[in-house]
Scaffold this active site. Structure first.
Site, mmCIF file in Angstrom:
data_model
loop_
_atom_site.group_PDB
_atom_site.id
_atom_site.type_symbol
_atom_site.label_atom_id
_atom_site.label_comp_id
_atom_site.label_asym_id
_atom_site.label_seq_id
_atom_site.Cartn_x
_atom_site.Cartn_y
_atom_site.Cartn_z
ATOM 1 N N ARG A 83 0.461 16.742 -18.407
ATOM 2 C CA ARG A 83 1.503 15.786 -18.810
ATOM 3 C C ARG A 83 2.521 16.157 -19.856
ATOM 4 N NH1 ARG A 83 1.383 11.171 -22.682
ATOM 5 N NH2 ARG A 83 2.688 9.168 -21.767
ATOM 6 N N ASN A 160 6.571 6.567 -22.573
ATOM 7 C CA ASN A 160 5.408 6.673 -23.380
ATOM 8 C C ASN A 160 5.467 5.282 -24.426
ATOM 9 O OD1 ASN A 160 3.280 8.405 -24.340
ATOM 10 N ND2 ASN A 160 4.371 7.805 -26.202
ATOM 11 N N GLU A 161 4.293 4.850 -24.149
ATOM 12 C CA GLU A 161 3.988 3.758 -25.052
ATOM 13 C C GLU A 161 5.065 2.810 -25.462
ATOM 14 O OE1 GLU A 161 1.998 5.654 -28.474
ATOM 15 O OE2 GLU A 161 0.364 6.580 -27.243
ATOM 16 N N HIS A 227 -4.237 4.594 -23.127
ATOM 17 C CA HIS A 227 -4.265 5.295 -24.210
ATOM 18 C C HIS A 227 -5.434 5.075 -25.042
ATOM 19 C CE1 HIS A 227 0.180 7.206 -23.733
ATOM 20 N NE2 HIS A 227 -0.581 6.917 -22.746
ATOM 21 N N TYR A 229 -7.548 5.532 -28.465
ATOM 22 C CA TYR A 229 -7.748 6.182 -29.672
ATOM 23 C C TYR A 229 -8.750 5.066 -30.395
ATOM 24 C CZ TYR A 229 -3.900 9.580 -28.465
ATOM 25 O OH TYR A 229 -3.192 10.713 -27.951
ATOM 26 N N GLU A 256 -3.719 9.401 -22.491
ATOM 27 C CA GLU A 256 -4.009 10.030 -23.547
ATOM 28 C C GLU A 256 -5.347 9.702 -24.392
ATOM 29 O OE1 GLU A 256 -1.093 9.750 -26.771
ATOM 30 O OE2 GLU A 256 0.864 10.034 -25.321
ATOM 31 N N TRP A 285 -5.015 14.404 -25.336
ATOM 32 C CA TRP A 285 -3.763 14.747 -26.469
ATOM 33 C C TRP A 285 -4.404 15.555 -27.482
ATOM 34 C CZ3 TRP A 285 1.376 13.215 -26.190
ATOM 35 C CH2 TRP A 285 2.174 13.677 -27.398
#
Length: 378
Positions: A83, A160-161, A227, A229, A256, A285
């Protein structure tokens, strides 16, 4: 991933599941025959119908444009996907069409599927420097010449985001509008859309509205990217989120994730194990070059492929890691044509994944078992 650090957020109850559980039957079929990578029965498949499960890495090209050798280094570690961070020019130096052509060619030379994303949208609504999904679409249209004919090799990650923790209620209509403009401009590629809330969707906005967003795509060729996290610090949270998409027959990848972060300690083992058990893609990531206190997310030190960090070693060589689970796209290997024999001695299935209803990697053709190229039995 934002360029400095992810904004910490408090986990909260996910929104109602009504929208997610809309019947896919009611959505109808694609507007025309899919070319290249596309969604079929809730999964990302190649043009020949073979299942494609992303196992790869994010690479920050926009900030390190001279580090093009990283793409080959990523492949050498076993990845099947990269990516690549691009810039629309709204926040960082624009990644031009000729530069994108070079990136795509390097991906193809290294037999990698190329996910291209515009990073300038990161945290829109909360980060004043971020730009809109609409501006990202302007960028894609402006470099369309670099992407035409690359549908077998490229997935376009719109932005992205695209929302932070402010104004994220606009995610659904704005994403539908972006998809519609891309199709209207003639893009036939598989499109990928990121969740709001800095990509983590703690509000459940993407989860609740994914079915209607998918249905809004006239090609029915949109993949959802979460994503993971600090919001996903337990195995249960990881399983519940990904499982909801699978149960609804909607395509999802972990676009991610890391093994640590400023907003909490993500359960990377659960991300990898759950993705493997559900046959979903994941993209860690990131390769190298992180700063502003998140250097721990580098997989290699100083772009040196011989200097794996603990996170890089976990992602590539650990349980459910890239080295042991990645399968190269059949567009490069030539599999899926009905000829050849799998390593276990059985023939490959001529119809790719279409003869594998239970997803175990085995099909049945010509009155005998066959192996689905790139699947679990290959």
């Amino acid at each position: 991933m934002r360029s400095s650090r992810k904004r910490g957020v408090l986990a909260m109850a996910l929104a109602a599941m009504t929208g997610l559980l809309l019947s896919l039957t009611a959505m109808g079929g694609p507007a025309h025959a899919a070319t290249g990578l596309h969604v079929s029965n809730g999964r990302l498949v190649e043009g020949n119908g073979n299942d494609f499960v992303m196992r790869g890495v994010n690479h920050a090209h926009a900030w390190y444009p001279s580090r093009t050798a990283a793409i080959g280094d990523i492949k050498a570690k076993g990845a099947n996907t990269v990516r690549v961070v691009l810039s629309s020019g709204d926040r960082w130096t624009k990644t031009g069409a000729s530069e994108v052509t070079g990136i795509v060619n390097r991906c193809k030379q290294n037999k990698l599927i190329c996910v291209l994303e515009v990073h300038d949208t990161t945290g829109y609504g909360e980060d004043g420097a971020a730009t809109t999904l609409s501006k990202a679409v302007d960028y894609w249209i402006g470099i369309k010449s670099a992407l035409d004919g690359q549908e077998n090799y490229v997935v376009i990650n719109l932005g992205n985001e695209p929302y932070g923790n402010t104004g994220y209620e606009r995610w659904t209509p704005d994403t539908k509008s972006a998809i519609g403009r891309m199709r209207g401009a003639g893009f036939d590629h598989a499109l990928m859309v990121d969740a709001p809330n800095w990509g983590q969707d703690w509000s459940g906005t993407m989860k609740s509205n994914a079915a209607s967003v998918f249905a809004s795509d006239p090609d029915r060729n949109t993949v959802f990217s979460i994503h993971m996290y600090g919001v996903y610090d337990t195995a249960a949270e990881v399983r519940d989120y990904l499982g909801a998409f699978v149960n609804a027959g909607l395509p999802v990848v972990v676009g991610e994730f890391g093994d640590n972060h400023s907003d909490g300690n993500p359960d990377e083992g659960a991300v990898m194990a759950t993705a493997q058990s559900l046959r979903l893609g994941y993209l860690g990531w990131s390769w190298s070059g992180n700063g502003s206190g998140v250097e721990y997310l580098d997989m290699v030190t100083g772009f040196d492929p011989g200097s794996l960090t603990s996170w890089g070693n976990r992602l590539f060589n650990g349980a459910d890691g890239i080295a042991s689970t990645a399968r190269e796209a059949t567009v490069y290997s030539g599999r899926g044509t009905g000829s050849g024999t799998a390593p276990n001695g059985y023939p490959y299935c001529a119809q790719g994944g279409s003869t594998d209803p239970d997803g175990d990697g085995w099909g049945w053709e010509n009155s005998r078992s066959c192996v689905v190229p790139g699947g679990p039995a290959d």
